[in-house]
Motif scaffolding. Structure first.
Motif, PDB file in Angstrom:
ATOM      1  N   ALA A 198      -9.354 -17.176 -31.038  1.00 37.82           N
ATOM      2  CA  ALA A 198      -9.609 -17.310 -29.969  1.00 37.82           C
ATOM      3  C   ALA A 198      -8.795 -17.240 -29.069  1.00 37.82           C
ATOM      4  N   THR A 199      -6.959 -17.374 -29.638  1.00 38.49           N
ATOM      5  CA  THR A 199      -5.695 -17.259 -28.784  1.00 38.49           C
ATOM      6  C   THR A 199      -5.542 -15.364 -29.098  1.00 38.49           C
ATOM      7  N   GLY A 200      -5.511 -15.278 -30.079  1.00 36.82           N
ATOM      8  CA  GLY A 200      -4.820 -13.090 -30.755  1.00 36.82           C
ATOM      9  C   GLY A 200      -3.486 -14.175 -31.012  1.00 36.82           C
ATOM     10  N   ASP A 201      -3.266 -14.897 -31.333  1.00 37.71           N
ATOM     11  CA  ASP A 201      -1.987 -15.671 -31.582  1.00 37.71           C
ATOM     12  C   ASP A 201      -1.097 -14.850 -32.518  1.00 37.71           C
ATOM     13  N   SER A 202       0.130 -14.629 -32.241  1.00 36.54           N
ATOM     14  CA  SER A 202       0.833 -14.043 -33.562  1.00 36.54           C
ATOM     15  C   SER A 202       0.928 -14.779 -35.694  1.00 36.54           C
ATOM     16  N   PHE A 203       0.611 -14.647 -35.865  1.00 34.26           N
ATOM     17  CA  PHE A 203       1.025 -14.870 -37.128  1.00 34.26           C
ATOM     18  C   PHE A 203       2.561 -15.927 -37.503  1.00 34.26           C
ATOM     19  N   ALA A 204       2.976 -15.996 -37.043  1.00 33.11           N
ATOM     20  CA  ALA A 204       4.297 -16.263 -37.112  1.00 33.11           C
ATOM     21  C   ALA A 204       3.574 -18.334 -35.813  1.00 33.11           C
ATOM     22  N   SER A 205       3.426 -17.887 -35.276  1.00 30.48           N
ATOM     23  CA  SER A 205       3.373 -19.192 -34.501  1.00 30.48           C
ATOM     24  C   SER A 205       2.147 -19.960 -35.035  1.00 30.48           C
ATOM     25  N   LEU A 206       1.126 -19.731 -35.133  1.00 33.50           N
ATOM     26  CA  LEU A 206       0.119 -20.358 -36.117  1.00 33.50           C
ATOM     27  C   LEU A 206       0.858 -20.792 -37.326  1.00 33.50           C
ATOM     28  N   MET A 207       1.517 -19.985 -38.077  1.00 35.14           N
ATOM     29  CA  MET A 207       2.326 -21.001 -39.043  1.00 35.14           C
ATOM     30  C   MET A 207       2.824 -22.457 -38.630  1.00 35.14           C
ATOM     31  N   PHE A 208       3.625 -22.371 -37.657  1.00 36.97           N
ATOM     32  CA  PHE A 208       4.079 -23.429 -36.908  1.00 36.97           C
ATOM     33  C   PHE A 208       3.295 -24.646 -36.454  1.00 36.97           C
TER      34      PHE A 208
ATOM     35  N   PHE B 165      -0.098 -24.957 -38.167  1.00 39.41           N
ATOM     36  CA  PHE B 165      -0.881 -25.702 -39.208  1.00 39.41           C
ATOM     37  C   PHE B 165      -0.107 -25.460 -40.417  1.00 39.41           C
ATOM     38  N   LYS B 166       1.819 -25.420 -40.465  1.00 42.98           N
ATOM     39  CA  LYS B 166       1.822 -26.086 -41.102  1.00 42.98           C
ATOM     40  C   LYS B 166       1.469 -24.340 -42.602  1.00 42.98           C
ATOM     41  N   VAL B 167       1.054 -23.440 -42.043  1.00 42.93           N
ATOM     42  CA  VAL B 167       0.781 -22.899 -43.286  1.00 42.93           C
ATOM     43  C   VAL B 167       2.078 -21.095 -43.548  1.00 42.93           C
ATOM     44  N   SER B 168       2.305 -20.320 -44.052  1.00 45.48           N
ATOM     45  CA  SER B 168       2.933 -19.298 -43.907  1.00 45.48           C
ATOM     46  C   SER B 168       2.486 -18.029 -43.439  1.00 45.48           C
ATOM     47  N   LYS B 169       3.981 -17.720 -42.863  1.00 49.08           N
ATOM     48  CA  LYS B 169       2.932 -16.288 -42.259  1.00 49.08           C
ATOM     49  C   LYS B 169       2.184 -15.296 -43.006  1.00 49.08           C
ATOM     50  N   GLU B 170       2.788 -15.060 -44.261  1.00 44.24           N
ATOM     51  CA  GLU B 170       2.241 -14.500 -44.963  1.00 44.24           C
ATOM     52  C   GLU B 170       1.145 -15.020 -45.919  1.00 44.24           C
ATOM     53  N   LEU B 171       0.651 -16.137 -45.777  1.00 44.03           N
ATOM     54  CA  LEU B 171      -0.227 -16.905 -46.595  1.00 44.03           C
ATOM     55  C   LEU B 171      -1.865 -16.792 -45.498  1.00 44.03           C
ATOM     56  N   ILE B 172      -0.830 -16.693 -44.489  1.00 42.25           N
ATOM     57  CA  ILE B 172      -1.852 -16.339 -43.182  1.00 42.25           C
ATOM     58  C   ILE B 172      -2.725 -15.289 -43.284  1.00 42.25           C
ATOM     59  N   ALA B 173      -2.109 -13.872 -43.154  1.00 41.66           N
ATOM     60  CA  ALA B 173      -2.453 -12.509 -43.089  1.00 41.66           C
ATOM     61  C   ALA B 173      -3.747 -12.255 -44.427  1.00 41.66           C
ATOM     62  N   ARG B 174      -3.288 -13.091 -45.458  1.00 37.95           N
ATOM     63  CA  ARG B 174      -4.767 -12.988 -46.111  1.00 37.95           C
ATOM     64  C   ARG B 174      -5.712 -13.674 -45.841  1.00 37.95           C
ATOM     65  N   ILE B 175      -5.236 -15.228 -45.066  1.00 33.44           N
ATOM     66  CA  ILE B 175      -6.810 -16.169 -44.933  1.00 33.44           C
ATOM     67  C   ILE B 175      -7.477 -15.375 -43.964  1.00 33.44           C
ATOM     68  N   VAL B 176      -7.028 -14.717 -42.990  1.00 33.04           N
ATOM     69  CA  VAL B 176      -7.380 -14.471 -41.576  1.00 33.04           C
ATOM     70  C   VAL B 176      -8.360 -13.018 -42.408  1.00 33.04           C
ATOM     71  N   PRO B 177      -8.730 -12.568 -42.763  1.00 38.56           N
ATOM     72  CA  PRO B 177      -9.515 -11.454 -43.543  1.00 38.56           C
ATOM     73  C   PRO B 177      -9.620 -11.958 -43.952  1.00 38.56           C
ATOM     74  N   GLU B 178      -9.806 -12.404 -45.144  1.00 41.78           N
ATOM     75  CA  GLU B 178     -11.604 -13.210 -46.235  1.00 41.78           C
ATOM     76  C   GLU B 178     -12.306 -13.985 -45.423  1.00 41.78           C
ATOM     77  N   THR B 179     -11.517 -14.894 -44.810  1.00 43.51           N
ATOM     78  CA  THR B 179     -12.907 -15.283 -44.134  1.00 43.51           C
ATOM     79  C   THR B 179     -13.148 -14.787 -42.699  1.00 43.51           C
ATOM     80  N   CYS B 180     -12.734 -13.419 -42.420  1.00 43.99           N
ATOM     81  CA  CYS B 180     -13.275 -13.606 -41.728  1.00 43.99           C
ATOM     82  C   CYS B 180     -14.397 -12.127 -42.523  1.00 43.99           C
ATOM     83  N   LYS B 181     -14.292 -11.645 -43.706  1.00 48.09           N
ATOM     84  CA  LYS B 181     -15.015 -11.073 -44.748  1.00 48.09           C
ATOM     85  C   LYS B 181     -16.276 -12.678 -44.630  1.00 48.09           C
ATOM     86  N   ALA B 182     -16.038 -13.763 -44.875  1.00 49.02           N
ATOM     87  CA  ALA B 182     -16.784 -14.846 -45.278  1.00 49.02           C
ATOM     88  C   ALA B 182     -17.951 -14.735 -43.996  1.00 49.02           C
ATOM     89  N   LEU B 183     -17.264 -15.110 -43.102  1.00 44.72           N
ATOM     90  CA  LEU B 183     -18.252 -15.253 -41.798  1.00 44.72           C
ATOM     91  C   LEU B 183     -19.427 -14.423 -41.781  1.00 44.72           C
TER      92      LEU B 183
END
Length: 419
Positions: A106-116, A118-136
């Motif tokens: 929805a925003t294209g925000d950086s993973f660092a911004s999303l980290m603050f 959602f309280k999830v590390s940007k390294e984990l977000i970098a794995r979550i986003v592609p994995e969830t996109c595949k699931a969708l």
């Protein structure tokens, strides 16, 4: 005992003492989770619950999807992305994983911004986003389907004829360059004619603003005519494997003509692919009237790209991911577009009043949709227009359409005024 032996004993004692000191000096334990992120599940779940009950539809604005459809996707994607807790830390719940991905789209925000957020590390977000996109993509794969039978193609044809007064049309096609950061060790493979790095999104839509075919991932350097020719859709079209209806004459005409796809000048004119007449033409001439009728049908695909990039704003800026992950991101946006446009609980937000191009019911003048007043499309670059010599059969088919639009059966009352 001589002096040399004393030196040896002293040295041995020093070594023993140092080893004992090292054993006593314990290494400071390393934390598994940053203090900032230790309460991520509790705080993030509380935040999501708060915006779900927001009377101003805060959740829809935050994720671009209604609460009901969000829960539907949570249940559908859970078998693909659910993780297990360990002795060291709790896993990120499916609802948070989906919310992170939707917020990124929805925003294209950086993973660092999303980290603050959602309280999830940007390294984990970098794995979550592609994995969830595949699931969708897996759970929404039925939302983009190409017709398999001539009867299904005829349904699309009747929709274009009824809504946009263009018979024998089975789809509107266009392509866009999705801008990405320069991939490493790829040279000029992704370097396009605009001087950016990109992959190509090629799509066909029906008369109701829904994708019927999507191809993503072609390298930006490939000539724009080659983008379509490199797809399986083009190969099946040329080999007659799409089960298109048999050619038949337009109403009141005698020459059988095939069903066609409407596209702009970036594509080559062919027997199944129509494009407008090039150049300037006299007012009320058959070429100008054809181009006007043609543009009414083709602007559907322009509206689809405009609305999708306005809702999923990750497409409005260069995507700072590898081409393979960018392909997943773009495909997910396309599948979510078809999903949201058909869901009653989300469609009012996704296709709000005035977002698409409309026509005045009296004068039939075009009223631009709100997406055209937005500068966000600047990062979805159009395909390059290249002049090509069309085959004679294709030119004859276009002429047949042009003559039909001037007959009493094929004309619309306002075309000479607006053409």
């Amino acid at each position: 005992m001589n002096g040399q032996e004393n030196v040896v004993l002293c040295a041995a004692a020093c070594v023993l003492l140092c080893s004992l000191l090292k054993k006593k000096r314990r290494k400071k334990p390393r934390c598994w989770v940053r203090p900032l992120l230790q309460r991520r599940n509790e705080e993030t779940n509380k935040f999501l619950e708060e915006i779900k009950i927001d009377p101003l539809s805060g959740f829809k604005n935050f994720t671009r999807i209604s609460c009901q459809d969000f829960e539907l996707l949570v249940n559908a994607t859970s078998p693909f992305i659910a993780k297990q807790d360990t002795n060291y830390r709790k896993c990120v719940p499916v609802s948070i994983r989906l919310a992170i991905t939707l917020r990124y789209l929805a925003t294209g925000d950086s993973f660092a911004s999303l980290m603050f957020l959602f309280k999830v590390s940007k390294e984990l977000i970098a794995r979550i986003v592609p994995e969830t996109c595949k699931a969708l993509i897996s759970v929404l794969k039925e939302n983009i389907k190409m017709p398999n039978t001539s009867e299904e193609w005829m349904i699309l044809e009747r929709q274009f004829d009824h809504l946009w007064n263009f018979p024998h049309c089975i789809g509107a096609m266009d392509g866009k360059h999705v801008v990405i950061q320069a991939p490493s060790n790829t040279g000029s493979d992704f370097f396009n004619y605009k001087g950016d790095f990109s992959i190509v999104l090629l799509a066909q839509v029906d008369a109701n603003y829904k994708f019927t075919y999507v191809d993503v991932g072609c390298k930006g350097r490939i000539s724009d005519g080659g983008v379509f020719k490199n797809t399986g859709f083009y190969a099946n079209l040329q080999q007659g494997k799409l089960n298109l209806p048999e050619p038949y004459p337009l109403p009141g005409r005698n020459n059988p003509i095939p069903h066609v796809i409407v596209a702009d000048d970036a594509f080559a004119l062919d027997i199944n692919l129509m494009k407008p007449y090039p150049g300037q033409h006299d007012k009320r001439s058959k070429e100008r009237i054809f181009n006007y009728r043609f543009s009414r049908a083709r602007r559907i695909v322009e509206n689809v790209f405009g609305i999708m990039s306005g809702v999923f704003r990750v497409l409005r800026k260069p995507i700072l991911l590898a081409p393979e992950k960018t392909q997943l991101i773009t495909l997910t946006c396309c599948y979510l577009h078809n999903f949201l446009i058909t869901q009653k609980s989300s469609s009012q937000l996704y296709t709000s009043a005035g977002c698409f191009d409309t026509e005045n019911q009296i004068t039939h003048c075009t009223i631009d949709g709100s997406w055209r007043r937005d500068a966000g499309m600047a990062n979805l670059l159009p395909l390059r227009h290249v002049g090509r010599r069309p085959p004679g059969d294709a030119k004859n088919i276009r002429e047949e359409f042009a003559h039909y639009f001037q007959t009493d059966i094929g004309m619309v009352p306002w075309q000479e005024t607006l053409a």
